[in-house]
Design a protein around this motif. Structure first.
Motif, PDB file in Angstrom:
ATOM      1  N   PHE A  11     -17.955 -30.080  32.215  1.00 40.71           N
ATOM      2  CA  PHE A  11     -18.337 -30.120  30.825  1.00 40.71           C
ATOM      3  C   PHE A  11     -19.834 -30.398  30.777  1.00 40.71           C
ATOM      4  O   PHE A  11     -20.271 -31.484  31.159  1.00 40.71           O
ATOM      5  CB  PHE A  11     -17.552 -31.213  30.087  1.00 40.71           C
ATOM      6  N   ALA A  12     -20.610 -29.414  30.346  1.00 39.10           N
ATOM      7  CA  ALA A  12     -22.059 -29.564  30.254  1.00 39.10           C
ATOM      8  C   ALA A  12     -22.393 -30.309  28.965  1.00 39.10           C
ATOM      9  O   ALA A  12     -22.022 -29.883  27.878  1.00 39.10           O
ATOM     10  CB  ALA A  12     -22.728 -28.199  30.258  1.00 39.10           C
ATOM     11  N   SER A  13     -23.083 -31.422  29.099  1.00 38.33           N
ATOM     12  CA  SER A  13     -23.481 -32.196  27.927  1.00 38.33           C
ATOM     13  C   SER A  13     -24.968 -32.003  27.661  1.00 38.33           C
ATOM     14  O   SER A  13     -25.709 -31.534  28.520  1.00 38.33           O
ATOM     15  CB  SER A  13     -23.152 -33.678  28.125  1.00 38.33           C
ATOM     16  N   ALA A  14     -25.367 -32.373  26.468  1.00 39.58           N
ATOM     17  CA  ALA A  14     -26.769 -32.331  26.024  1.00 39.58           C
ATOM     18  C   ALA A  14     -27.423 -30.966  26.228  1.00 39.58           C
ATOM     19  O   ALA A  14     -28.555 -30.894  26.680  1.00 39.58           O
ATOM     20  CB  ALA A  14     -27.571 -33.428  26.718  1.00 39.58           C
ATOM     21  N   PRO A  15     -26.741 -29.867  25.859  1.00 40.30           N
ATOM     22  CA  PRO A  15     -27.333 -28.548  26.084  1.00 40.30           C
ATOM     23  C   PRO A  15     -28.573 -28.286  25.240  1.00 40.30           C
ATOM     24  O   PRO A  15     -29.363 -27.403  25.576  1.00 40.30           O
ATOM     25  CB  PRO A  15     -26.209 -27.586  25.713  1.00 40.30           C
ATOM     26  N   LEU A  16     -28.754 -29.065  24.173  1.00 38.91           N
ATOM     27  CA  LEU A  16     -29.945 -28.932  23.331  1.00 38.91           C
ATOM     28  C   LEU A  16     -30.851 -30.151  23.438  1.00 38.91           C
ATOM     29  O   LEU A  16     -31.733 -30.351  22.614  1.00 38.91           O
ATOM     30  CB  LEU A  16     -29.556 -28.691  21.869  1.00 38.91           C
ATOM     31  N   GLY A  17     -30.617 -30.964  24.469  1.00 42.06           N
ATOM     32  CA  GLY A  17     -31.461 -32.143  24.678  1.00 42.06           C
ATOM     33  C   GLY A  17     -31.476 -33.069  23.476  1.00 42.06           C
ATOM     34  O   GLY A  17     -32.531 -33.581  23.111  1.00 42.06           O
ATOM     35  N   GLY A  18     -30.325 -33.262  22.852  1.00 41.13           N
ATOM     36  CA  GLY A  18     -30.261 -34.123  21.671  1.00 41.13           C
ATOM     37  C   GLY A  18     -30.978 -33.526  20.473  1.00 41.13           C
ATOM     38  O   GLY A  18     -31.400 -34.239  19.581  1.00 41.13           O
ATOM     39  N   GLY A  19     -31.141 -32.219  20.472  1.00 38.53           N
ATOM     40  CA  GLY A  19     -31.822 -31.523  19.382  1.00 38.53           C
ATOM     41  C   GLY A  19     -33.313 -31.366  19.600  1.00 38.53           C
ATOM     42  O   GLY A  19     -33.973 -30.579  18.918  1.00 38.53           O
ATOM     43  N   GLU A  20     -33.854 -32.094  20.576  1.00 39.39           N
ATOM     44  CA  GLU A  20     -35.296 -32.045  20.813  1.00 39.39           C
ATOM     45  C   GLU A  20     -35.761 -30.720  21.409  1.00 39.39           C
ATOM     46  O   GLU A  20     -36.916 -30.344  21.247  1.00 39.39           O
ATOM     47  CB  GLU A  20     -35.718 -33.205  21.712  1.00 39.39           C
ATOM     48  N   LEU A  21     -34.871 -30.014  22.080  1.00 36.10           N
ATOM     49  CA  LEU A  21     -35.251 -28.737  22.680  1.00 36.10           C
ATOM     50  C   LEU A  21     -35.663 -27.704  21.647  1.00 36.10           C
ATOM     51  O   LEU A  21     -36.506 -26.856  21.919  1.00 36.10           O
ATOM     52  CB  LEU A  21     -34.072 -28.169  23.485  1.00 36.10           C
ATOM     53  N   LEU A  22     -35.069 -27.761  20.482  1.00 39.53           N
ATOM     54  CA  LEU A  22     -35.346 -26.743  19.472  1.00 39.53           C
ATOM     55  C   LEU A  22     -36.823 -26.696  19.102  1.00 39.53           C
ATOM     56  O   LEU A  22     -37.370 -25.617  18.892  1.00 39.53           O
ATOM     57  CB  LEU A  22     -34.473 -26.956  18.244  1.00 39.53           C
ATOM     58  N   GLY A  23     -37.488 -27.834  19.064  1.00 42.25           N
ATOM     59  CA  GLY A  23     -38.913 -27.868  18.760  1.00 42.25           C
ATOM     60  C   GLY A  23     -39.776 -27.338  19.890  1.00 42.25           C
ATOM     61  O   GLY A  23     -40.934 -26.969  19.677  1.00 42.25           O
ATOM     62  N   ALA A  24     -39.221 -27.266  21.084  1.00 45.96           N
ATOM     63  CA  ALA A  24     -39.972 -26.792  22.250  1.00 45.96           C
ATOM     64  C   ALA A  24     -39.720 -25.316  22.556  1.00 45.96           C
ATOM     65  O   ALA A  24     -40.319 -24.764  23.480  1.00 45.96           O
ATOM     66  CB  ALA A  24     -39.610 -27.627  23.472  1.00 45.96           C
ATOM     67  N   MET A  25     -38.856 -24.684  21.795  1.00 49.82           N
ATOM     68  CA  MET A  25     -38.492 -23.288  22.056  1.00 49.82           C
ATOM     69  C   MET A  25     -39.549 -22.359  21.472  1.00 49.82           C
ATOM     70  O   MET A  25     -39.522 -22.024  20.292  1.00 49.82           O
ATOM     71  CB  MET A  25     -37.109 -22.974  21.474  1.00 49.82           C
ATOM     72  N   THR A  26     -40.487 -21.949  22.301  1.00 53.04           N
ATOM     73  CA  THR A  26     -41.518 -21.000  21.861  1.00 53.04           C
ATOM     74  C   THR A  26     -40.929 -19.594  21.797  1.00 53.04           C
ATOM     75  O   THR A  26     -39.887 -19.314  22.399  1.00 53.04           O
ATOM     76  CB  THR A  26     -42.698 -20.991  22.840  1.00 53.04           C
ATOM     77  N   GLU A  27     -41.604 -18.717  21.077  1.00 54.94           N
ATOM     78  CA  GLU A  27     -41.151 -17.320  21.014  1.00 54.94           C
ATOM     79  C   GLU A  27     -41.096 -16.713  22.411  1.00 54.94           C
ATOM     80  O   GLU A  27     -40.172 -15.972  22.730  1.00 54.94           O
ATOM     81  CB  GLU A  27     -42.072 -16.502  20.113  1.00 54.94           C
ATOM     82  N   GLU A  28     -42.086 -17.029  23.238  1.00 59.20           N
ATOM     83  CA  GLU A  28     -42.129 -16.492  24.598  1.00 59.20           C
ATOM     84  C   GLU A  28     -40.926 -16.969  25.420  1.00 59.20           C
ATOM     85  O   GLU A  28     -40.303 -16.184  26.144  1.00 59.20           O
ATOM     86  CB  GLU A  28     -43.424 -16.908  25.287  1.00 59.20           C
ATOM     87  N   LEU A  29     -40.584 -18.230  25.283  1.00 60.20           N
ATOM     88  CA  LEU A  29     -39.437 -18.765  26.022  1.00 60.20           C
ATOM     89  C   LEU A  29     -38.142 -18.116  25.536  1.00 60.20           C
ATOM     90  O   LEU A  29     -37.314 -17.702  26.353  1.00 60.20           O
ATOM     91  CB  LEU A  29     -39.364 -20.286  25.876  1.00 60.20           C
ATOM     92  N   VAL A  30     -37.975 -18.007  24.232  1.00 61.13           N
ATOM     93  CA  VAL A  30     -36.773 -17.360  23.690  1.00 61.13           C
ATOM     94  C   VAL A  30     -36.683 -15.931  24.202  1.00 61.13           C
ATOM     95  O   VAL A  30     -35.620 -15.490  24.648  1.00 61.13           O
ATOM     96  CB  VAL A  30     -36.761 -17.410  22.145  1.00 61.13           C
TER      97      VAL A  30
ATOM     98  N   ALA B  95     -31.824 -13.477  20.571  1.00 65.94           N
ATOM     99  CA  ALA B  95     -31.196 -14.760  20.251  1.00 65.94           C
ATOM    100  C   ALA B  95     -32.110 -15.615  19.377  1.00 65.94           C
ATOM    101  O   ALA B  95     -33.333 -15.471  19.404  1.00 65.94           O
ATOM    102  CB  ALA B  95     -30.875 -15.513  21.539  1.00 65.94           C
ATOM    103  N   SER B  96     -31.502 -16.511  18.617  1.00 63.97           N
ATOM    104  CA  SER B  96     -32.275 -17.537  17.914  1.00 63.97           C
ATOM    105  C   SER B  96     -32.697 -18.574  18.955  1.00 63.97           C
ATOM    106  O   SER B  96     -32.156 -18.604  20.076  1.00 63.97           O
ATOM    107  CB  SER B  96     -31.418 -18.192  16.832  1.00 63.97           C
ATOM    108  N   PRO B  97     -33.645 -19.452  18.623  1.00 66.08           N
ATOM    109  CA  PRO B  97     -34.029 -20.491  19.589  1.00 66.08           C
ATOM    110  C   PRO B  97     -32.835 -21.335  20.051  1.00 66.08           C
ATOM    111  O   PRO B  97     -32.698 -21.614  21.247  1.00 66.08           O
ATOM    112  CB  PRO B  97     -35.049 -21.328  18.813  1.00 66.08           C
ATOM    113  N   ALA B  98     -31.967 -21.747  19.138  1.00 65.58           N
ATOM    114  CA  ALA B  98     -30.805 -22.551  19.528  1.00 65.58           C
ATOM    115  C   ALA B  98     -29.870 -21.747  20.425  1.00 65.58           C
ATOM    116  O   ALA B  98     -29.358 -22.269  21.423  1.00 65.58           O
ATOM    117  CB  ALA B  98     -30.062 -23.045  18.288  1.00 65.58           C
ATOM    118  N   GLN B  99     -29.637 -20.498  20.081  1.00 71.71           N
ATOM    119  CA  GLN B  99     -28.763 -19.658  20.905  1.00 71.71           C
ATOM    120  C   GLN B  99     -29.337 -19.484  22.302  1.00 71.71           C
ATOM    121  O   GLN B  99     -28.601 -19.548  23.286  1.00 71.71           O
ATOM    122  CB  GLN B  99     -28.550 -18.294  20.249  1.00 71.71           C
ATOM    123  N   ALA B 100     -30.648 -19.271  22.392  1.00 70.30           N
ATOM    124  CA  ALA B 100     -31.276 -19.099  23.706  1.00 70.30           C
ATOM    125  C   ALA B 100     -31.100 -20.353  24.554  1.00 70.30           C
ATOM    126  O   ALA B 100     -30.739 -20.277  25.733  1.00 70.30           O
ATOM    127  CB  ALA B 100     -32.748 -18.747  23.538  1.00 70.30           C
TER     128      ALA B 100
END
Length: 170
Positions: A89-108, A115-120
């Protein structure tokens, strides 16, 4: 402490109170406190070859890429759990929500341009070799829609995962 916990859990399983048990850890596997083979050996010692140790839970995400990199090389906790037949069971796939702010267009785009940033971000955890389930929480219907969208996407290939790891490092 783990031995005592496994003994009690095996007793509960033998009594029909639970069907199985697992270990959840934030850093126990990554910092070397214990390994999947050690946990499995403990389960065998306590419960015998028909023990009820079934699962592990630990972080798998863009923040915790080392575990994905290890799995792609056939080593580490994900590979060991898969070899042992444990659910992961993979936990914290979004880093507690903090990852969303770090998802640049280039990374996505490097993960999945459609994909949306969250989906990516979720797609990385969903695609990690050996992951059985991804655990997440959502506070809005839109968050659940993103999660469903990520789960509906084709998993990333090992080559794509390696490219993401090469870009971000571990």
């Amino acid at each position: 402490m783990l031995t005592e916990a496994f003994e009690r859990l095996e007793g509960a399983a033998d009594a029909g109170e639970i069907g199985g048990y697992g270990v959840a850890t934030w850093a126990g596997l990554s910092n070397g406190m214990f390994t999947i083979p050690e946990l499995t050996a403990l389960a065998n010692t306590v419960g015998g070859p028909h023990h009820h140790f079934r699962a592990v839970q630990f972080p798998v995400s863009l923040v915790h890429l080392a575990v994905v990199a290890d799995a792609l090389d056939g080593r580490g906790a994900l590979a060991e759990a898969r070899e042992t037949g444990l659910d992961v069971f993979a936990s914290a796939p979004l880093g507690g929500g903090e990852l969303l702010g770090a998802m640049t267009e280039e990374l996505v785009r490097s993960i999945d341009a459609a994909a949306s940033p969250a989906q990516a971000a979720l797609l990385v955890a969903l695609s990690a070799p050996g992951v059985s389930q991804v655990l997440l929480s959502a506070s809005t219907p839109a968050h659940w829609a993103d999660a469903r969208g990520a789960a509906a996407r084709k998993p990333l290939s090992p080559d794509r995962l390696r490219k993401v790891i090469d870009v971000l490092g571990t």
